[in-house]
Every structure is written in structure tokens, then in C-alpha cells.
Design a protein around this motif. Structure first.
Motif, PDB file in Angstrom:
ATOM      1  N   PHE A  30       0.829  -1.197   0.000  1.00 52.42           N
ATOM      2  CA  PHE A  30       0.000   0.000   0.000  1.00 52.42           C
ATOM      3  C   PHE A  30       0.865   1.249   0.000  1.00 52.42           C
ATOM      4  O   PHE A  30       0.645   2.165  -0.795  1.00 52.42           O
ATOM      5  CB  PHE A  30      -0.941   0.013   1.211  1.00 52.42           C
ATOM      6  CG  PHE A  30      -1.823   1.225   1.250  1.00 52.42           C
ATOM      7  CD1 PHE A  30      -3.035   1.211   0.592  1.00 52.42           C
ATOM      8  CD2 PHE A  30      -1.437   2.374   1.919  1.00 52.42           C
ATOM      9  CE1 PHE A  30      -3.855   2.330   0.608  1.00 52.42           C
ATOM     10  CE2 PHE A  30      -2.244   3.494   1.938  1.00 52.42           C
ATOM     11  CZ  PHE A  30      -3.454   3.475   1.283  1.00 52.42           C
ATOM     12  N   TYR A  34       1.138   3.896  -3.056  1.00 50.73           N
ATOM     13  CA  TYR A  34       0.713   5.260  -2.735  1.00 50.73           C
ATOM     14  C   TYR A  34       1.827   6.257  -3.040  1.00 50.73           C
ATOM     15  O   TYR A  34       1.586   7.309  -3.639  1.00 50.73           O
ATOM     16  CB  TYR A  34       0.302   5.353  -1.270  1.00 50.73           C
ATOM     17  CG  TYR A  34      -0.193   6.721  -0.875  1.00 50.73           C
ATOM     18  CD1 TYR A  34      -1.529   7.052  -1.037  1.00 50.73           C
ATOM     19  CD2 TYR A  34       0.661   7.679  -0.357  1.00 50.73           C
ATOM     20  CE1 TYR A  34      -2.003   8.306  -0.684  1.00 50.73           C
ATOM     21  CE2 TYR A  34       0.207   8.931  -0.012  1.00 50.73           C
ATOM     22  CZ  TYR A  34      -1.118   9.252  -0.176  1.00 50.73           C
ATOM     23  OH  TYR A  34      -1.572  10.491   0.165  1.00 50.73           O
ATOM     24  N   VAL A  48      -4.546   6.638  -3.247  1.00 49.67           N
ATOM     25  CA  VAL A  48      -5.203   5.737  -2.288  1.00 49.67           C
ATOM     26  C   VAL A  48      -5.837   4.556  -3.019  1.00 49.67           C
ATOM     27  O   VAL A  48      -5.761   3.407  -2.562  1.00 49.67           O
ATOM     28  CB  VAL A  48      -6.251   6.495  -1.440  1.00 49.67           C
ATOM     29  CG1 VAL A  48      -7.143   5.537  -0.670  1.00 49.67           C
ATOM     30  CG2 VAL A  48      -5.555   7.445  -0.487  1.00 49.67           C
ATOM     31  N   ALA A  49      -6.437   4.826  -4.181  1.00 49.74           N
ATOM     32  CA  ALA A  49      -7.031   3.735  -4.964  1.00 49.74           C
ATOM     33  C   ALA A  49      -5.957   2.761  -5.437  1.00 49.74           C
ATOM     34  O   ALA A  49      -6.154   1.545  -5.398  1.00 49.74           O
ATOM     35  CB  ALA A  49      -7.797   4.300  -6.150  1.00 49.74           C
ATOM     36  N   SER A  52      -4.756   0.753  -2.442  1.00 46.26           N
ATOM     37  CA  SER A  52      -5.769  -0.216  -2.050  1.00 46.26           C
ATOM     38  C   SER A  52      -5.826  -1.392  -3.009  1.00 46.26           C
ATOM     39  O   SER A  52      -6.013  -2.544  -2.591  1.00 46.26           O
ATOM     40  CB  SER A  52      -7.143   0.455  -2.001  1.00 46.26           C
ATOM     41  OG  SER A  52      -7.142   1.477  -1.036  1.00 46.26           O
ATOM     42  N   GLY A  56      -5.085  -5.068  -1.957  1.00 46.21           N
ATOM     43  CA  GLY A  56      -6.191  -5.993  -2.189  1.00 46.21           C
ATOM     44  C   GLY A  56      -5.764  -7.249  -2.920  1.00 46.21           C
ATOM     45  O   GLY A  56      -6.286  -8.341  -2.660  1.00 46.21           O
TER      46      GLY A  56
END
Length: 71
Positions: A30, A34, A48-49, A52, A56
Motif C-alpha cells: 500500500f 501510494y 489511495v485507490a 488499495s 487488495g
């Protein structure tokens, strides 16, 4: 840490199991995604997407593709 029992044969690196490494890699992935996206775009939504999404992928791998062994 991950339900390892003495005498149980498992492929690990000095007592560190795959599930433990995935738990370590999730926040690292992450933060890396980022940071990389923050250098390219302004704002925080896309970084952030991206972070994530990277985290994920590791969660899906750790839970569904290669789940930890039951003790």
C-alpha cells in the motif's frame, strides 16, 4: 504466529510462514503504490485507490488463492 505447531512440517523461512509474510507485505505494498502514484498525480484519490488495489491483490492471494493451513 500463524497456528504453527511444534513438529509440524512446513515450508518456511526460519519460522516465518507465508501468511506472516503476506501480512507484512500488505501495508508495504500500500505504501509503495501510494508513494509512486503520489509522484505522478496530484491529490490523494488516485494514490489511495492504487495502494488499495495493490494491497487488495495480496489479501485475495492470502485468503482465497493460497489460504493458510488449518491447525
Amino acid at each position: 504466529m500463524s497456528g504453527r505447531h511444534p513438529g509440524a512440517e512446513s515450508a518456511n523461512l526460519g519460522g516465518i510462514e507465508r501468511a506472516d509474510l503476506i501480512l507484512l507485505a500488505i501495508p508495504l505494498a500500500f505504501c509503495a503504490a501510494y508513494a509512486a502514484a503520489s509522484l505522478v498525480v496530484r491529490g490523494y484519490t488516485l494514490p489511495v485507490a492504487g495502494g488499495s488495489l495493490a494491497a487488495g491483490v495480496l489479501v485475495v492471494d492470502g485468503l482465497f488463492l493460497n489460504p493458510p493451513d488449518e491447525a
